[in-house]
Write an enzyme that holds these catalytic residues in place. Structure first.
Site, PDB file in Angstrom:
ATOM      1  N   HIS A  26       3.086  25.601 -32.855  1.00 23.22           N
ATOM      2  CA  HIS A  26       2.183  25.084 -31.815  1.00 23.22           C
ATOM      3  C   HIS A  26       2.909  23.969 -31.071  1.00 23.22           C
ATOM      4  O   HIS A  26       2.816  22.797 -31.429  1.00 23.22           O
ATOM      5  CB  HIS A  26       0.886  24.588 -32.478  1.00 23.22           C
ATOM      6  CG  HIS A  26      -0.173  24.138 -31.502  1.00 23.22           C
ATOM      7  ND1 HIS A  26      -1.503  24.047 -31.854  1.00 23.22           N
ATOM      8  CD2 HIS A  26      -0.107  23.758 -30.211  1.00 23.22           C
ATOM      9  CE1 HIS A  26      -2.211  23.628 -30.823  1.00 23.22           C
ATOM     10  NE2 HIS A  26      -1.387  23.426 -29.808  1.00 23.22           N
ATOM     11  N   HIS A  28       3.721  23.215 -26.910  1.00 22.79           N
ATOM     12  CA  HIS A  28       3.690  23.585 -25.487  1.00 22.79           C
ATOM     13  C   HIS A  28       5.010  23.104 -24.921  1.00 22.79           C
ATOM     14  O   HIS A  28       5.276  21.890 -24.927  1.00 22.79           O
ATOM     15  CB  HIS A  28       2.531  22.902 -24.767  1.00 22.79           C
ATOM     16  CG  HIS A  28       1.201  23.242 -25.369  1.00 22.79           C
ATOM     17  ND1 HIS A  28       0.393  24.227 -24.866  1.00 22.79           N
ATOM     18  CD2 HIS A  28       0.552  22.746 -26.454  1.00 22.79           C
ATOM     19  CE1 HIS A  28      -0.710  24.312 -25.602  1.00 22.79           C
ATOM     20  NE2 HIS A  28      -0.641  23.434 -26.571  1.00 22.79           N
ATOM     21  N   HIS A 206      -6.459  28.279 -28.608  1.00 22.13           N
ATOM     22  CA  HIS A 206      -6.933  26.949 -28.971  1.00 22.13           C
ATOM     23  C   HIS A 206      -8.451  27.037 -29.151  1.00 22.13           C
ATOM     24  O   HIS A 206      -9.153  27.585 -28.283  1.00 22.13           O
ATOM     25  CB  HIS A 206      -6.640  25.952 -27.850  1.00 22.13           C
ATOM     26  CG  HIS A 206      -5.215  25.499 -27.766  1.00 22.13           C
ATOM     27  ND1 HIS A 206      -4.161  26.362 -27.703  1.00 22.13           N
ATOM     28  CD2 HIS A 206      -4.685  24.239 -27.736  1.00 22.13           C
ATOM     29  CE1 HIS A 206      -3.026  25.658 -27.634  1.00 22.13           C
ATOM     30  NE2 HIS A 206      -3.318  24.365 -27.650  1.00 22.13           N
ATOM     31  N   GLU A 209     -10.692  22.173 -31.097  1.00 19.12           N
ATOM     32  CA  GLU A 209      -9.941  20.909 -30.956  1.00 19.12           C
ATOM     33  C   GLU A 209     -10.970  19.845 -30.555  1.00 19.12           C
ATOM     34  O   GLU A 209     -11.230  18.903 -31.299  1.00 19.12           O
ATOM     35  CB  GLU A 209      -8.840  21.049 -29.900  1.00 19.12           C
ATOM     36  CG  GLU A 209      -8.062  19.755 -29.629  1.00 19.12           C
ATOM     37  CD  GLU A 209      -7.039  19.896 -28.481  1.00 19.12           C
ATOM     38  OE1 GLU A 209      -7.129  20.850 -27.689  1.00 19.12           O
ATOM     39  OE2 GLU A 209      -6.146  19.013 -28.393  1.00 19.12           O
ATOM     40  N   ASP A 287       2.535  19.984 -30.914  1.00 23.99           N
ATOM     41  CA  ASP A 287       1.690  20.167 -29.732  1.00 23.99           C
ATOM     42  C   ASP A 287       2.425  19.795 -28.438  1.00 23.99           C
ATOM     43  O   ASP A 287       2.959  20.672 -27.776  1.00 23.99           O
ATOM     44  CB  ASP A 287       0.372  19.393 -29.877  1.00 23.99           C
ATOM     45  CG  ASP A 287      -0.775  19.996 -29.078  1.00 23.99           C
ATOM     46  OD1 ASP A 287      -0.591  21.085 -28.496  1.00 23.99           O
ATOM     47  OD2 ASP A 287      -1.868  19.389 -29.047  1.00 23.99           O
ATOM     48  N   ASP A 288       2.437  18.510 -28.090  1.00 20.60           N
ATOM     49  CA  ASP A 288       3.105  18.028 -26.869  1.00 20.60           C
ATOM     50  C   ASP A 288       3.895  16.776 -27.251  1.00 20.60           C
ATOM     51  O   ASP A 288       3.491  15.650 -26.951  1.00 20.60           O
ATOM     52  CB  ASP A 288       2.067  17.693 -25.791  1.00 20.60           C
ATOM     53  CG  ASP A 288       1.233  18.906 -25.430  1.00 20.60           C
ATOM     54  OD1 ASP A 288       1.735  19.752 -24.672  1.00 20.60           O
ATOM     55  OD2 ASP A 288       0.101  19.023 -25.931  1.00 20.60           O
TER      56      ASP A 288
HETATM   57  N1  HPA Z   1      -5.060  21.420 -25.922  1.00 26.01           N
HETATM   58  C1  HPA Z   1      -5.347  22.204 -24.894  1.00 26.01           C
HETATM   59  N2  HPA Z   1      -4.472  22.484 -23.943  1.00 26.01           N
HETATM   60  C2  HPA Z   1      -3.241  21.968 -24.029  1.00 26.01           C
HETATM   61  C3  HPA Z   1      -2.894  21.150 -25.077  1.00 26.01           C
HETATM   62  C4  HPA Z   1      -3.855  20.874 -26.085  1.00 26.01           C
HETATM   63  O1  HPA Z   1      -3.623  20.155 -27.071  1.00 26.01           O
HETATM   64  N3  HPA Z   1      -1.610  20.790 -24.864  1.00 26.01           N
HETATM   65  C5  HPA Z   1      -1.196  21.398 -23.735  1.00 26.01           C
HETATM   66  N4  HPA Z   1      -2.200  22.104 -23.212  1.00 26.01           N
HETATM   67 ZN    ZN Z   2      -1.963  22.734 -27.974  1.00 26.68          ZN
END
Ligand code: HPA
Ligand code: ZN
Length: 357
Positions: A26, A28, A206, A209, A287-288
């Site tokens: 996971h 991006h 997703h 969250e 994630d990012d």
């Molecule tokens: N959630 C939803 N969209 C996203 C995320 C995330 O954590 N990171 C990049 N796009």
């Molecule tokens: Zn994500």
């Protein structure tokens, strides 16, 4: 049982986690754009950013929820124009992943963020793919791509980007669903996910969250996903937790992301130990990473540091889960598991020898 590692001392854990082979499921890739790279790409492409400096941009990374992050994340991604830009972004990530002993990575990318600005999807996919090939050749990292649909846009828009991507069908293994979760339930994308399944694409989404547990259920039942990204809000529904455990449905959890986006106040309050204890196939991911303060090893190390319930046994489980949940052939999973087990077995032997001495 063969895999009992609880007597490895906690003090050995950081080094063990750093050195262990692991999969990242996971990430991006647009979320790996560091501020320095954003400024360099803006310069190369003759673009002006609404921030005076790298420090000013980094200072803007104070998020209150998912949307406040997404606004800045899409602005950052707007410097990407050429095939080389996409290659450079992914290569930066692979160098960091190699330092973290990531042996397998499944990269999310958001083509609509780029095609909406007039960037041809060929630049996006070919640049990322070229970096994946080089990662295998030069770093020994096995990497594949997962195309994500932006859920704040329409299902028609998702169909459109899928059509644009199909000439490169051989260069991505699956599809995902990301962006603003609340108000955009998985059902909105039922038809396009059905079409993707017909194409033999893996499906993930997703869910849970920021959104409710019902979104996790509809991702499973309507989109027929094979993994849930995040999913941490499942604990609001005990029957769902039981189902996820029974099905060994993987959750790709992102601890530092969850704290930065205020899903949990602190790492110490994260529900990951509870999820593991319930028998879920939980994995840890970044994630990012450029926006949330750390790459994969940062996530793992800070997590075990903050949560005393997570010892060597749980650390091993998280990494074993990362291979179990990956989209690779069973023989490849077994090979990585053997490497992981050998490392932990050696640490366990060292611990036993130390006790006897
Ligand atoms: N959630 C939803 N969209 C996203 C995320 C995330 O954590 N990171 C990049 N796009
Ligand atoms: Zn994500």
């Amino acid at each position: 049982m063969a895999h009992a590692f609880s007597h490895i001392p906690r003090s050995a854990l950081p080094e063990l986690l750093r050195r262990a082979p692991k999969a990242e499921l996971h990430i991006h890739i647009e979320g790996s754009l560091e501020p320095e790279r954003i400024f360099a790409l803006a310069h190369r492409n003759g673009l002006t950013l609404p921030y005076a400096s790298v420090d000013a941009l980094r200072a803007a990374y104070a998020f209150t929820d998912l949307q406040s992050f997404l606004d800045i994340y899409y602005a950052g991604a707007s410097v990407l124009l050429t095939e080389q830009d996409f290659f450079d972004m992914a290569w930066d990530y692979f160098l960091r992943a190699a330092a973290d002993h990531v042996v397998h990575a499944e990269l999310f990318f958001d083509p609509q963020t780029h095609t909406e600005r007039g960037v041809p999807i060929a630049h996006v996919i070919q640049g990322l793919h070229r970096a994946c090939v080089q990662a295998q050749a030069q770093l020994g990292i096995d990497a594949s791509l997962i195309l994500c649909f932006l859920r704040h846009l329409s299902e028609d828009a998702a169909f459109e980007v899928l059509e644009q991507a199909l000439p490169w069908r051989h260069l991505f293994i699956g599809v995902g669903l990301d962006s603003s979760e609340r108000g955009h339930p998985p059902e909105k994308f039922a038809r396009v996910f059905a079409r993707c399944a017909e194409q033999g694409l893996r499906c993930v989404a997703h869910a849970g969250e920021e959104g409710p547990p019902a979104y996790i259920t509809s991702a499973l039942d309507v989109l027929k996903v094979q993994r849930i990204d995040h999913g941490v809000r499942c604990t609001d529904d005990p029957a769902l937790v039981q189902r996820l455990a029974q099905e060994r449905m993987p959750l790709t959890v992102c601890p530092l992301s969850n704290v930065k986006l205020c899903v949990f106040k602190t790492l110490a309050e994260h529900n990951l130990p509870q999820l593991l204890e319930a028998g879920l196939c939980v994995t840890v991911n970044s994630d990012d990473p450029a926006y949330f303060g750390g790459y994969l090893n940062d996530n793992l190390l800070q997590l075990v540091d903050a949560l005393p319930q997570l010892g060597p046994q749980q650390a091993w489980q998280l990494l074993a889960n990362s291979f179990e949940a990956s989209f690779v052939a069973p023989e490849q999973k077994a090979a990585w598991r053997a490497e992981l087990d050998a490392l932990f077995d050696a640490a366990a032997r060292d611990a036993a020898a130390g006790l006897q001495a």
